[in-house]
Design an enzyme around this catalytic site. Structure first.
Site, mmCIF file in Angstrom:
data_model
loop_
_atom_site.group_PDB
_atom_site.id
_atom_site.type_symbol
_atom_site.label_atom_id
_atom_site.label_comp_id
_atom_site.label_asym_id
_atom_site.label_seq_id
_atom_site.Cartn_x
_atom_site.Cartn_y
_atom_site.Cartn_z
ATOM 1 N N GLU A 104 0.850 -1.190 0.000
ATOM 2 C CA GLU A 104 0.000 0.000 0.000
ATOM 3 C C GLU A 104 0.887 1.242 0.000
ATOM 4 O OE1 GLU A 104 -2.119 -0.874 3.616
ATOM 5 O OE2 GLU A 104 -2.735 -2.772 2.748
ATOM 6 N N LEU B 80 -5.854 -2.533 -0.991
ATOM 7 C CA LEU B 80 -5.704 -2.423 0.458
ATOM 8 C C LEU B 80 -6.220 -3.715 1.101
ATOM 9 C CD1 LEU B 80 -6.936 0.646 2.580
ATOM 10 C CD2 LEU B 80 -6.265 -1.578 3.471
ATOM 11 N N GLU C 7 -4.149 -6.910 3.227
ATOM 12 C CA GLU C 7 -2.865 -7.530 3.569
ATOM 13 C C GLU C 7 -2.808 -8.999 3.158
ATOM 14 O OE1 GLU C 7 -4.465 -5.360 5.505
ATOM 15 O OE2 GLU C 7 -3.006 -3.739 5.410
ATOM 16 N N GLN D 138 2.101 -2.085 5.855
ATOM 17 C CA GLN D 138 2.278 -0.674 6.220
ATOM 18 C C GLN D 138 2.583 -0.455 7.710
ATOM 19 O OE1 GLN D 138 -0.973 2.299 5.208
ATOM 20 N NE2 GLN D 138 0.469 2.513 3.535
ATOM 21 N N TYR E 46 -1.151 -4.208 11.245
ATOM 22 C CA TYR E 46 -1.965 -4.648 10.110
ATOM 23 C C TYR E 46 -1.433 -5.935 9.475
ATOM 24 C CZ TYR E 46 -3.516 0.079 10.899
ATOM 25 O OH TYR E 46 -3.970 1.219 11.497
ATOM 26 N N HIS F 126 -0.526 2.379 15.095
ATOM 27 C CA HIS F 126 0.729 2.757 14.466
ATOM 28 C C HIS F 126 1.913 2.489 15.383
ATOM 29 C CE1 HIS F 126 -2.507 5.093 12.571
ATOM 30 N NE2 HIS F 126 -1.886 4.701 11.486
#
Ligand code: TPP
Ligand code: MG
Length: 768
Positions: A457, A486, A488, A510, A514, A558
């Site tokens: 991505e 998008l 995985e 990313q 994920y 994140h």
């Protein structure tokens, strides 16, 4: 009589009754199977014409299936049926270990006939007849019956999995073994269809012809699995953009997933009318219909390089598996209706109607097939099985360190490098950050390896969320560097298929958070393929994952620090670089390991260090490093599973990795000012762990502090403690870790993450 024996008996009686009953078949009056019929040729009452029929003619008006081919396929169908019976017989003698059969699905033999033997196939577990039919197509023909029997018996001599599982597969037959995880092979099949022509277009030797199509078959319940849904969507998504996707997905619909009914009409409703996915349907119990429809579907896929869904209505005979008492959840009438639709009876009817066989000859053929299969099965008794862990594990993780070292040292010619880097070679540039070092290494690797692909991505046009893949698209083009859908699972599936097709995939996930929704593609698919094929098939890949915490924003998604799900995958290499120079060398090692050994590597990049420049003080440039020119790659080679020691203090050994290295080196500097001399071991590889390095550096000081940014439970520190215990370390050991928590948003993150003050405090108390 045992339940299995009773069921076997019922199927046998059914067959014996049904075939002679065919003598009364007319299109108007279906046969009556009320009376047991004779079991010898004497039962054949419908005489064949004097002038024998032409086997080269259509077995039925309007069909492309010739009589001769129908006979061949009938033999595959019969042998498949008898292998199911043999499986239960072997099981009852404790000489066989697998009883999921193909009875009722034998129409899939016609798929093999409709495809080319060079078309790669990833098969549903009820595809025995397909396997036998394809084995018969080989020159010289393969002994498919022997292969399957060896698989049932878990015999070490079984040619694909070597006794590790009963799978359908053989490299000579282009049948790629699949696992029993429902639909998990579909992302790979999509990836293979995407890649099968690409290797040739990139000028590389390819395992399959450029016009091959990929067959992947599944059951009806499997179509509902999110893995299947995602794969079908990705196939259609590619076709919608006119990207080549020569994929034929076959659904063998028997209306049941073990005991759960598929709502009537659901598969057709779910799979037809989808954009980019052409739908075909055939009666799976009618061999001629399967053949004709599969021919049309395969032709469509081959000509348009676009995916199709072939829906075959089938029946399931004999329960889900040997131990499945289907009478507990199916009404007798339902079971009887399935028996009445038996595809073997269907093919027998075709052959009898065409005058190619009499009912008695059909029965003779059935009995001859039974005798052949059972005779072979009986001879299997005592076939050697795997006995030692070493035997079982031999294909798990082949490692050839010398080949990896030499591969890692190989660079493109200077001209190609200059073209890739736009004339300014990275070694003549300034010291690099981690992100820059990875970017330059990827550029060098793409220049040196024409089969390498970078995808994920946002990796292409944007150059990655953090700029790590910037410039790669411009330098190497969209054929090798591209943005993906998008999803995985599809990204990893693409890698699985590309690796199989002879390419070197470098997918990016990313964020670590994920990966988890798709991790089975690494665990269940990538890591098991060499295991269940004894290395006949491999899926080299280097999966780059931006991960770990300390980003200062973004919360859990994140800032994920969970690596446990990766660490216990047998054979998987898990790299965790922290410094720019290590990252460059380790990435070269991973790429070379993927090439030399087919290794599956995960390259876990600490996001928080991507753009870090300094270590001890602002402006010191302590986290930027010059890029090594190719002539230093050999001497700077980092072997898989080797750590790196910073400093030579004798009071304390800090064992760490990732962001922990940056924190620990800062802590060590503060501790040194207080007279505590530390050495800091950067593990660099989380699987396999550098056990020798850990024990050596631990012994050097007698005191070990593990500074681990992953969770206290299930994190890396547990493994390091285990290495120390296993290695007989007699000194003191302690650990500081992150909490057993997800990472919260904003400043609260610091409350649960490993910190420099925590490292310092623990170090002081340990050194005291
Ligand atoms: C992901 C996953 N979940 C559960 C199972 C257990 N399981 C094995 S076969 C099966 C039913 C599959 O039904 P279907 O796709 O219709 O194939 P069939 O056996 O009917 O041919 C299930 C639930 C599995 N193998 N994989
Ligand atoms: Mg089913």
């Amino acid at each position: 009589m045992s339940q299995a024996a009773a069921e076997r008996d019922a199927v046998e009686r059914h067959f014996a009754r049904s075939i002679p009953a065919l003598r009364t078949v007319t299109p108007e009056a279906p046969y009556d199977d009320g009376e047991p019929g004779p079991t010898t040729a004497a039962g054949g009452q419908r005489a064949r014409p004097e002038q024998g029929p032409d086997p080269a003619a259509a077995v039925r008006a309007g069909s492309s299936l010739t009589g001769a081919r129908c006979l061949e396929l009938f033999d595959a169908q019969l042998a498949s049926r008898h292998l199911d019976l043999a499986a239960r017989w072997l099981r009852s003698r404790n000489e066989g270990f697998y009883t999921i059969g193909s009875s009722g699905h034998e129409g899939n033999a016609a798929l093999a006939a409709a495809l080319r033997p060079s078309d790669p196939a990833l098969l549903h577990y009820r595809s025995c007849a397909f396997y036998l039919a394809r084995a018969a197509q080989a020159t010289p023909p393969r002994d498919g019956v022997g292969d399957v029997l060896l698989g049932l018996a878990a015999a070490a001599a079984e040619p694909i999995a070597g006794g590790r599982h009963k799978v359908l597969g053989h490299a000579d037959l282009n049948v790629i073994p699949t696992t029993s995880t429902i639909a998990s092979h579909l992302p790979r099949a999509v990836g293979l269809a995407f890649s099968v022509g690409r290797a040739g277009r990139l000028g590389l030797a390819a395992p399959w012809p450029g016009d091959a199509i990929v067959l992947a078959s599944v059951g009806d319940a499997s179509v509902n699995h999110s893995t299947a849904a995602g794969a079908l969507n990705t196939a259609a998504y590619c076709a919608y953009q006119r990207l080549p996707m020569p994929l034929l997905v076959v659904c063998e619909d028997n209306g049941l997933g073990i005991s759960v009914r598929t709502p009537p009409g659901w598969v057709a409703a779910a799979a037809s009318g989808r954009p980019g996915l052409r739908y075909f349907h055939a009666d799976g119990c009618d061999l001629a219909d399967v053949y004709d429809t599969a021919l049309a579907a395969a032709e469509w896929v081959r000509r348009h390089r676009s995916p199709a869904f072939l829906h075959l209505s089938m029946v399931r005979l004999g329960g889900h598996a040997g131990a499945d008492p289907e009478t507990a959840y199916r009404a007798p009438a339902e079971i009887a209706a399935d028996l009445a639709a038996d595809p073997l009876i269907g093919t027998a009817r075709l052959l009898i109607d065409a005058g190619l066989l009499s009912p008695g000859e059909v029965l003779d053929r059935y009995e001859a097939s039974r005798a052949r299969v059972l005779d072979r099965a009986a001879k299997l008794a005592g076939a050697p099985r795997l006995v030692s862990a070493a035997q079982v594990m031999a294909p798990l993780a082949p490692r050839s360190p010398e080949a990896v070292a030499s591969g890692a040292a190989g660079a493109a010619e200077e001209k190609a490098r200059r073209a890739a880097f736009g004339d300014r070679l990275p070694e003549s540039g300034g010291p690099f950050t981690l992100a820059q070092a990875i970017n330059a290494t990827l550029t060098d690797a793409l220049a040196a390896r024409p089969g390498m692909l970078v995808f994920g991505e946002d990796v292409a046009r944007k150059g990655g969320v953090y700029g790590v893949t910037k410039g790669l698209l411009a330098a190497f083009g969209a054929g090798r560097v591209f943005d993906t859908v998008l999803d995985e699972q599809s990204i990893l599936g693409l890698a699985l298929g590309a690796g199989l097709a002879g390419l070197l995939p470098v997918p990016e996930i990313q964020y670590l958070a994920y990966l988890h929704n798709a991790a089975d593609q690494l665990r269940g698919e990538a890591a098991t393929l060499p295991f269940f094929s004894q290395g006949s098939y491999r899926n080299p890949m280097v999966v780059r994952i931006a991960g770990y915490a300390y980003q200062g924003f973004g919360g859990h998604f994140h800032n994920d620090n969970s690596v446990a799900a990766l660490r216990d995958i047998p054979g998987l290499i898990l790299a965790s670089p922290a410094r720019p120079d290590d990252a460059a060398a380790m990435l070269r090692t991973c790429l070379a390991a993927a090439e030399a050994d087919g290794s599956m590597c995960v390259f876990l990049e600490p996001i928080a260090l991507y753009h870090t420049r300094d270590l001890l003080a602002a402006g010191d440039g302590g986290w930027r490093v010059a890029y090594d020119p190719p002539d230093r790659w050999a001497s700077g080679h980092v072997p898989v599973g080797r750590g790196r020691t910073h400093g030579d203090g004798t009071d304390l050994t800090i064992v760490t990795f990732g962001n922990g290295l940056w924190l620990s080196l800062r802590a060590a500097d503060r501790l040194a000012a207080d007279g505590i001399g530390c050495r800091v071991l950067d593990l660099r590889w989380l699987a396999p762990l550098p056990a020798g390095d850990i024990l050596r550096e631990a012994a050097a000081t007698g005191r070990v502090l593990i500074a681990d940014e992953t969770r206290r439970t299930g994190g890396v520190s547990e493994a390091v403690l285990a290495v120390l215990a296993d290695g007989g370390f007699e000194g003191r050991a302690a650990r500081v870790t992150s909490e057993d928590s997800f990472v919260p948003l904003g400043d609260a993150a610091a409350a649960v993450l490993l910190s420099q003050p925590a490292i310092e405090a623990a170090a002081r108390s340990l050194a005291r």
